[in-house]
Design an enzyme around this catalytic site. Structure first.
Site, PDB file in Angstrom:
ATOM      1  N   LYS A 137       0.821  -1.216   0.000  1.00 54.84           N
ATOM      2  CA  LYS A 137       0.000   0.000   0.000  1.00 54.84           C
ATOM      3  C   LYS A 137       0.851   1.259   0.000  1.00 54.84           C
ATOM      4  CE  LYS A 137      -4.289  -1.914   1.598  1.00 54.84           C
ATOM      5  NZ  LYS A 137      -5.410  -1.938   2.495  1.00 54.84           N
ATOM      6  N   LYS A 220      -5.572 -10.952  -6.374  1.00 53.75           N
ATOM      7  CA  LYS A 220      -6.809 -11.099  -5.595  1.00 53.75           C
ATOM      8  C   LYS A 220      -7.804 -10.016  -5.988  1.00 53.75           C
ATOM      9  CE  LYS A 220      -6.184  -8.122  -1.630  1.00 53.75           C
ATOM     10  NZ  LYS A 220      -6.517  -7.816  -0.277  1.00 53.75           N
ATOM     11  N   LYS A 223     -10.586  -3.888  -3.911  1.00 52.67           N
ATOM     12  CA  LYS A 223     -11.186  -2.632  -4.381  1.00 52.67           C
ATOM     13  C   LYS A 223     -10.126  -1.700  -4.960  1.00 52.67           C
ATOM     14  CE  LYS A 223     -10.911  -0.131  -0.082  1.00 52.67           C
ATOM     15  NZ  LYS A 223     -10.247  -1.189   0.679  1.00 52.67           N
TER      16      LYS A 223
HETATM   17  N1  AQP Z   1     -10.077 -11.260  -2.720  1.00 52.01           N
HETATM   18  C1  AQP Z   1     -10.321 -11.668  -1.490  1.00 52.01           C
HETATM   19  N2  AQP Z   1     -10.480 -12.980  -1.228  1.00 52.01           N
HETATM   20  C2  AQP Z   1     -10.744 -13.413   0.031  1.00 52.01           C
HETATM   21  N3  AQP Z   1     -10.868 -12.584   1.084  1.00 52.01           N
HETATM   22  C3  AQP Z   1     -10.717 -11.269   0.879  1.00 52.01           C
HETATM   23  N4  AQP Z   1     -10.780 -10.194   1.706  1.00 52.01           N
HETATM   24  C4  AQP Z   1     -10.541  -9.070   0.982  1.00 52.01           C
HETATM   25  N5  AQP Z   1     -10.325  -9.389  -0.312  1.00 52.01           N
HETATM   26  C5  AQP Z   1     -10.429 -10.745  -0.411  1.00 52.01           C
HETATM   27  C6  AQP Z   1     -11.093 -10.274   3.134  1.00 52.01           C
HETATM   28  O1  AQP Z   1     -12.136  -9.347   3.416  1.00 52.01           O
HETATM   29  C7  AQP Z   1     -12.026  -8.939   4.792  1.00 52.01           C
HETATM   30  C8  AQP Z   1     -12.171  -7.449   4.887  1.00 52.01           C
HETATM   31  O2  AQP Z   1     -10.997  -6.851   4.330  1.00 52.01           O
HETATM   32  P1  AQP Z   1     -10.697  -5.319   4.357  1.00 52.01           P
HETATM   33  O3  AQP Z   1     -11.301  -4.669   5.534  1.00 52.01           O
HETATM   34  O4  AQP Z   1      -9.240  -5.116   4.081  1.00 52.01           O
HETATM   35  O5  AQP Z   1     -11.600  -4.896   3.139  1.00 52.01           O
HETATM   36  P2  AQP Z   1     -11.171  -4.180   1.875  1.00 52.01           P
HETATM   37  O6  AQP Z   1     -10.403  -2.991   2.310  1.00 52.01           O
HETATM   38  O7  AQP Z   1     -12.442  -3.982   1.080  1.00 52.01           O
HETATM   39  O8  AQP Z   1     -10.281  -5.300   1.151  1.00 52.01           O
HETATM   40  P3  AQP Z   1      -9.484  -5.071  -0.169  1.00 52.01           P
HETATM   41  O9  AQP Z   1     -10.363  -4.895  -1.333  1.00 52.01           O
HETATM   42  O10 AQP Z   1      -8.476  -6.172  -0.221  1.00 52.01           O
HETATM   43  O11 AQP Z   1      -8.789  -3.677   0.111  1.00 52.01           O
HETATM   44  P4  AQP Z   1      -7.486  -3.108  -0.449  1.00 52.01           P
HETATM   45  O12 AQP Z   1      -7.660  -3.020  -1.926  1.00 52.01           O
HETATM   46  O13 AQP Z   1      -7.427  -1.763   0.217  1.00 52.01           O
HETATM   47  O14 AQP Z   1      -6.388  -4.011  -0.041  1.00 52.01           O
HETATM   48  C9  AQP Z   1     -10.649  -9.441   5.285  1.00 52.01           C
HETATM   49  O15 AQP Z   1     -10.837 -10.561   6.108  1.00 52.01           O
HETATM   50  C10 AQP Z   1      -9.930  -9.813   4.010  1.00 52.01           C
HETATM   51  O16 AQP Z   1      -9.006 -10.869   4.209  1.00 52.01           O
END
Ligand code: AQP
Length: 358
Positions: A137, A220, A223
């Site tokens: 990040k 993965k 967002k």
């Molecule tokens: N692709 C994924 N597969 C399985 N689990 C996932 N999680 C996130 N992406 C996947 C799980 O969702 C939970 C919440 O995660 P978070 O609070 O980090 O949510 P987020 O910010 O919306 O997740 P992102 O999209 O992965 O964010 P960025 O892009 O900012 O990194 C967690 O338990 C996570 O493991």
């Protein structure tokens, strides 16, 4: 038929020891989700939230919207407020029941930030620097612009988990390293100051540990990393969702077979299909034998529409009644604080802070 997580049989676990006649205490789980985007994506749901719903049946479950984590990247205040309610509404729409779990907003429980400071002081700079999520990040926004909050994000997560003496933490694979840090710091604290914290384990289902981007199945679904076409947002128009499923990247072969290495796109679609319907992967391979990818995608698109349509409606119903939503969150915060305050007071005492006279 779309199968919600709560349709699964209860998860069997060994429980913590208790006296012979006393009822067995339930294992405790804790997890959180950031209110950083309007809609949850399919990875959030299948990787984490779906397990939360199932675990509330068998566990003493604490789930939170982690707004303190959300401000580690720049957020607009009005959006943060809206997204916090929206996240809570989606968790309820997904099946969390405030009678079966404790649902709250992280900033409503000040003990999280208070314990995080103590844990920050136990964390090595090098140890924190090795967290891959921070590296990814901070690289994205330029290392100099990354906040100290983003750097200590995993330590706040350590405090989140330890405050509730959680036995297990249901998350996706991307969070494993943070749970390992939690275990290390809990052991370090206990070793230095005396037994205080339960050592938690990650609860990561192999099948759905990582849901992949529909356009680039080597990364993965996320967002921030996914292209709009590769990301399924649960609150998007169902028609748009169906279109994304139908244009998912597969491969030049035509056989529908699960092979994560050689056929990552098709395997990802099979995982999503299987998890949403409860049909086994082997059964799906048989069902689609001799049929092309088009048939699989058309059916999965329908399954997705069947899933997101009522989810969107339920989310809207909670949003239409903000008083009820806020009251659920207020009750949750009260229950959470009772547990968190007790752990914090023990930890403060062990560290050697002088008790405050009231
Ligand atoms: N692709 C994924 N597969 C399985 N689990 C996932 N999680 C996130 N992406 C996947 C799980 O969702 C939970 C919440 O995660 P978070 O609070 O980090 O949510 P987020 O910010 O919306 O997740 P992102 O999209 O992965 O964010 P960025 O892009 O900012 O990194 C967690 O338990 C996570 O493991």
């Amino acid at each position: 038929m779309v199968c919600m997580a709560s349709d699964r049989p209860p998860v069997a676990h060994h429980r913590p020891q208790a006296g012979r006649s006393a009822p067995l205490p339930k294992f405790r789980v804790l997890s959180g989700i950031q209110p950083t985007a309007g809609s949850f994506h399919l990875g959030n749901y299948l990787g984490a939230v779906r397990q939360w719903v199932a675990l509330q049946e068998s566990h003493d479950a604490f789930y939170m919207v982690v707004d303190l984590h959300a401000i580690t990247l720049p957020q607009n205040p009005a959006d943060l407020r809206t997204n916090t309610r929206l996240a809570a509404a989606q968790l309820l729409a997904a099946g969390l029941d405030p009678e079966r779990c404790t649902l709250f907003v992280q900033s409503h429980v000040p003990e999280h930030a208070q314990l995080a400071w103590v844990m920050n002081c136990l964390t090595g700079f090098g140890e924190a620097s090795r967290m891959t999520q921070f590296k990814d990040k901070s690289a994205k926004q330029g290392a100099d612009r990354a906040s100290v909050g983003l750097f200590t994000y995993p330590v706040l997560q350590v405090a989140d988990i330890l405050l509730y003496q959680a036995n297990e933490v249901p998350v996706g694979e991307d969070q494993r390293q943070h749970i390992e840090l939690t275990r290390d710091l809990a052991e370090r604290f206990n070793g230095r100051f005396g037994e205080t914290f339960t050592i938690p384990k990650p609860y990561i289902l192999r099948e759905t540990a990582k849901i992949y981007d529909l356009q680039d199945p080597s990364i993965k679904m996320s967002k921030s990393a996914s292209t709009p076409k590769g990301l399924i947002n649960l609150l998007d128009e169902p028609k748009a969702t169906a279109k994304k499923v139908k244009s998912a990247v597969t491969d030049t072969d035509t056989v529908i077979r699960f092979d994560a290495e050689r056929k990552p796109g098709v395997s990802n679609l099979l995982t999503i299909y299987s998890t949403l319907t409860g049909e086994g992967i082997a059964d799906l391979e048989q069902k689609y034998e001799g049929k092309g990818y088009g048939a699989l995608k058309t059916d999965l698109a329908e399954i997705m529409v069947e899933f997101v349509t009522p989810f969107r409606e339920r989310t809207q119903q909670y949003l239409d009644d903000p008083e009820t939503l806020d009251s659920i969150l207020a009750k949750g915060a009260e229950k959470a604080r009772a547990v968190a305050a007790e752990t914090l007071s023990q930890a403060y005492d062990r560290v050697g802070f002088l008790p405050a006279k009231h």
